[in-house]
Scaffold this motif. Structure first.
Motif, PDB file in Angstrom:
ATOM      1  N   ASP A   1       2.938  -9.029   3.970  1.00 18.64           N
ATOM      2  CA  ASP A   1       4.320  -9.329   4.326  1.00 18.64           C
ATOM      3  C   ASP A   1       5.058  -8.126   4.919  1.00 18.64           C
ATOM      4  O   ASP A   1       6.283  -8.115   4.981  1.00 18.64           O
ATOM      5  CB  ASP A   1       5.089  -9.843   3.102  1.00 18.64           C
ATOM      6  N   ARG A   2       4.286  -7.096   5.361  1.00 15.45           N
ATOM      7  CA  ARG A   2       4.882  -5.895   5.950  1.00 15.45           C
ATOM      8  C   ARG A   2       5.987  -5.349   5.037  1.00 15.45           C
ATOM      9  O   ARG A   2       7.154  -5.320   5.384  1.00 15.45           O
ATOM     10  CB  ARG A   2       5.431  -6.193   7.337  1.00 15.45           C
ATOM     11  N   SER A   3       5.583  -4.905   3.886  1.00  9.40           N
ATOM     12  CA  SER A   3       6.531  -4.432   2.881  1.00  9.40           C
ATOM     13  C   SER A   3       6.121  -3.048   2.380  1.00  9.40           C
ATOM     14  O   SER A   3       4.935  -2.728   2.304  1.00  9.40           O
ATOM     15  CB  SER A   3       6.592  -5.408   1.701  1.00  9.40           C
ATOM     16  N   PHE A   4       7.126  -2.213   2.059  1.00 10.50           N
ATOM     17  CA  PHE A   4       6.885  -0.910   1.459  1.00 10.50           C
ATOM     18  C   PHE A   4       6.982  -0.956  -0.071  1.00 10.50           C
ATOM     19  O   PHE A   4       6.912   0.080  -0.729  1.00 10.50           O
ATOM     20  CB  PHE A   4       7.912   0.119   1.964  1.00 10.50           C
ATOM     21  N   SER A   5       7.138  -2.120  -0.640  1.00  5.25           N
ATOM     22  CA  SER A   5       7.388  -2.219  -2.075  1.00  5.25           C
ATOM     23  C   SER A   5       6.171  -1.781  -2.878  1.00  5.25           C
ATOM     24  O   SER A   5       5.017  -1.891  -2.435  1.00  5.25           O
ATOM     25  CB  SER A   5       7.766  -3.650  -2.459  1.00  5.25           C
ATOM     26  N   TYR A   6       6.438  -1.288  -4.059  1.00  5.28           N
ATOM     27  CA  TYR A   6       5.377  -0.831  -4.962  1.00  5.28           C
ATOM     28  C   TYR A   6       4.426  -1.977  -5.283  1.00  5.28           C
ATOM     29  O   TYR A   6       3.203  -1.799  -5.300  1.00  5.28           O
ATOM     30  CB  TYR A   6       6.015  -0.286  -6.238  1.00  5.28           C
ATOM     31  N   ALA A   7       4.968  -3.163  -5.517  1.00  7.55           N
ATOM     32  CA  ALA A   7       4.126  -4.324  -5.840  1.00  7.55           C
ATOM     33  C   ALA A   7       3.198  -4.665  -4.683  1.00  7.55           C
ATOM     34  O   ALA A   7       2.016  -4.982  -4.881  1.00  7.55           O
ATOM     35  CB  ALA A   7       5.007  -5.521  -6.194  1.00  7.55           C
ATOM     36  N   ALA A   8       3.726  -4.608  -3.446  1.00  8.37           N
ATOM     37  CA  ALA A   8       2.898  -4.917  -2.277  1.00  8.37           C
ATOM     38  C   ALA A   8       1.763  -3.911  -2.122  1.00  8.37           C
ATOM     39  O   ALA A   8       0.626  -4.276  -1.806  1.00  8.37           O
ATOM     40  CB  ALA A   8       3.762  -4.921  -1.019  1.00  8.37           C
ATOM     41  N   PHE A   9       2.044  -2.640  -2.373  1.00 10.87           N
ATOM     42  CA  PHE A   9       1.016  -1.615  -2.228  1.00 10.87           C
ATOM     43  C   PHE A   9      -0.059  -1.746  -3.314  1.00 10.87           C
ATOM     44  O   PHE A   9      -1.252  -1.609  -3.037  1.00 10.87           O
ATOM     45  CB  PHE A   9       1.661  -0.221  -2.300  1.00 10.87           C
ATOM     46  N   THR A  10       0.348  -1.991  -4.540  1.00  8.87           N
ATOM     47  CA  THR A  10      -0.629  -2.067  -5.638  1.00  8.87           C
ATOM     48  C   THR A  10      -1.481  -3.338  -5.567  1.00  8.87           C
ATOM     49  O   THR A  10      -2.542  -3.393  -6.189  1.00  8.87           O
ATOM     50  CB  THR A  10       0.069  -2.007  -7.006  1.00  8.87           C
ATOM     51  N   ASN A  11      -1.026  -4.349  -4.830  1.00 13.23           N
ATOM     52  CA  ASN A  11      -1.787  -5.600  -4.693  1.00 13.23           C
ATOM     53  C   ASN A  11      -2.681  -5.637  -3.454  1.00 13.23           C
ATOM     54  O   ASN A  11      -3.264  -6.675  -3.146  1.00 13.23           O
ATOM     55  CB  ASN A  11      -0.828  -6.802  -4.649  1.00 13.23           C
ATOM     56  N   LEU A  12      -2.794  -4.523  -2.740  1.00 11.61           N
ATOM     57  CA  LEU A  12      -3.520  -4.523  -1.469  1.00 11.61           C
ATOM     58  C   LEU A  12      -5.013  -4.795  -1.628  1.00 11.61           C
ATOM     59  O   LEU A  12      -5.613  -5.505  -0.832  1.00 11.61           O
ATOM     60  CB  LEU A  12      -3.318  -3.179  -0.755  1.00 11.61           C
ATOM     61  N   ASN A  13      -5.660  -4.159  -2.608  1.00 12.30           N
ATOM     62  CA  ASN A  13      -7.098  -4.362  -2.809  1.00 12.30           C
ATOM     63  C   ASN A  13      -7.915  -4.004  -1.576  1.00 12.30           C
ATOM     64  O   ASN A  13      -8.749  -4.786  -1.107  1.00 12.30           O
ATOM     65  CB  ASN A  13      -7.374  -5.821  -3.165  1.00 12.30           C
TER      66      ASN A  13
END
Length: 480
Positions: free
Chosen positions: A182-194
């Motif tokens: 979702d083109r996000s800098f959020s911590y949740a988005a980064f930790t869910n990248l896999n």
């Protein structure tokens, strides 16, 4: 919202301080630090009962998917507490000092505090990067304007190192952002990248080098001794007491959860570099005659142990790391306060020219001995529990690594006790015979430090409970 207040108080008072003259800057700086400490205390109480109330997420740069997202976990709360205490101690210690362009000096100090708190509370990678730079830029001006004779080349070196690290981190952040669905800098988005292991492997080095420079660990440390020596001592207190924790925090908060496979793949290399730094810095500290450089190399050795503990990947090492981040900050600031007092009285840094100060300043001598014992992690001082946990974690990782790293304890005792002997014991001379004991503000600052050292030495439970949840969360994200 208490988390936002932690950033706004030093930010607003810092900007206001630039326009003040006379005693206004030091008064506002002290008031600001007291207010920040009160807000941190309130945040710690709220963290125990309703931690979700300390979280805030609002649109910031919607075109980029960046949000003003801040919050506190146990580690972040502990580091915000350390920051508030550190700035309060600095402003108390230097309250009777007169600085040229005092408004700018105190203003830059407070802006740096705002950046530090922002780093420890940011849950958006772009916001984290902005605060990272906000914390560093004021230090560049503080060193270049109020530093020693060699401040210009030393500050230039400091800038090149930190700017290079910041660029590497920015490249890594942008790449991770582009991989998020979702083109996000959020911590949740980064930790869910896999991400695949191969990508994590090279991304690890982009972030690790940036954080390693800031800590610093071997071989990225060469800017540190010169900068500590040439910086004004109050700035050095913040650099060594709080700012080096930015690198450790960055690894724990961002690198481990976002790139767990990369961190696991390169753990051995990171630990080897960290352990080399422990022995190397300790050996150099032993032969130092300049007290500022001795403490600088001592800090490198202590940070090396903390860095090694991160990559041991177990509960004891991570808990010990977080506890020691706080305790090292308190102890090293105590040592720098003593250095500041000596420089103000004698205007020297060479320990060979000191001696016999205990005769003329017995209270300062007592405080220095207690702080020195905490620096070598004597049982019943605050430095003991963190180092014990880190060595226990390293033993679980590899007994030989723990044994080599453990040499740092012996070497630390050598250079620390040697410093105490040269500075306050032995024969006095014509220079030290004029030394006067502690002023009221200096007595208050050192008393607060010794209280913390003894309290957490006898009863470390509060800080262990504060950081326990963070350790458990991290372990859940580490690939075994």
């Amino acid at each position: 919202m208490l988390t936002v207040l932690l950033i706004l108080i030093p930010l607003i008072t810092g900007l206001l301080t630039f326009g003040l003259k006379g005693s206004g800057p030091k008064v506002l700086g002290l008031v600001s630090s007291l207010a920040s400490l009160a807000v941190v205390a309130g945040a710690l109480v709220q963290f125990q009962h309703a931690p979700e109330a300390l979280q805030l997420s609002v649109p910031w740069i919607p075109q980029l998917g960046a949000r003003f997202q801040v919050g506190l976990d146990g580690m972040g709360a502990m580091l915000c507490l350390l920051t508030a205490i550190a700035f309060l101690l600095v402003f108390i210690t230097i309250y009777n000092r007169n600085y040229e362009r005092a408004g700018s000096f105190y203003g830059l100090m407070l802006l740096s505090q705002a950046g530090l708190v922002g780093v420890f509370t940011a849950y958006d990678a772009m916001l984290f990067y902005v605060f990272w730079e906000l914390a560093l830029i004021p230090v560049y001006f503080l060193c270049s304007m109020w530093g020693g004779e060699k401040r210009i080349p030393v500050t230039f070196k400091f800038f090149i190192y930190t700017f290079t690290g910041s660029l590497l981190m920015l490249v890594g952040i942008i790449y991770l952002y582009l991989q998020s669905p979702d083109r996000s800098f959020s911590y949740a988005a980064f930790t869910n990248l896999n991400l695949p292991a191969q990508e994590q492997s090279w991304l690890f080095w982009l972030l690790f080098v940036a954080f390693a420079i800031k800590m610093p660990i071997f071989p990225f440390h060469t800017w540190q001794p010169d900068t500590y020596e040439q910086s004004p001592t109050p700035v050095t207190m913040i650099l060594s007491g709080v700012m080096v924790k930015m690198g450790l925090f960055g690894i724990v908060r961002w690198l481990l959860p976002v790139l767990p496979q990369g961190a696991y793949m390169w753990s051995d290399v990171a630990i080897i570099l960290s352990v080399i730094g422990i022995i190397y810095a300790s050996c150099i500290a032993i032969v130092q005659t300049d007290i500022k450089r001795l403490i600088a190399y001592s800090s490198i050795a202590h940070i090396g142990l903390m860095s090694a503990a991160i990559f041991a990947h177990n509960d004891q090492s991570l808990q010990g790391l977080q506890v020691q981040m706080f305790n090292h900050g308190i102890n090293i600031i105590g040592l720098w306060i003593v250095v500041e007092i000596i420089q103000q009285r004698l205007n020297i840094k060479n320990m060979e020219e000191m001696g016999g100060i205990a005769t003329y300043a017995p209270r300062m001598a007592i405080f220095l001995v207690i702080i020195a014992l905490a620096n070598i992690a004597l049982p019943l001082t605050n430095g003991f529990i963190g180092e014990f946990l880190m060595f226990s974690g390293l033993f679980q990782y590899n007994a030989w690594v723990m044994a080599v790293a453990g040499l740092g304890i012996i070497l630390a005792a050598v250079y620390t006790l040697n410093m105490v002997q040269k500075v306050i014991f032995g024969q006095s001379n014509t220079l030290t015979s004029t030394f006067t004991d502690l002023q009221n503000t200096e007595l208050v600052a050192l008393s607060l430090i010794v209280i913390v050292i003894l309290f957490l030495g006898f009863y470390p439970k509060p800080i262990l409970e504060l950081v326990n949840s963070t350790s458990q969360m991290l372990l859940a994200n580490i690939v075994k």
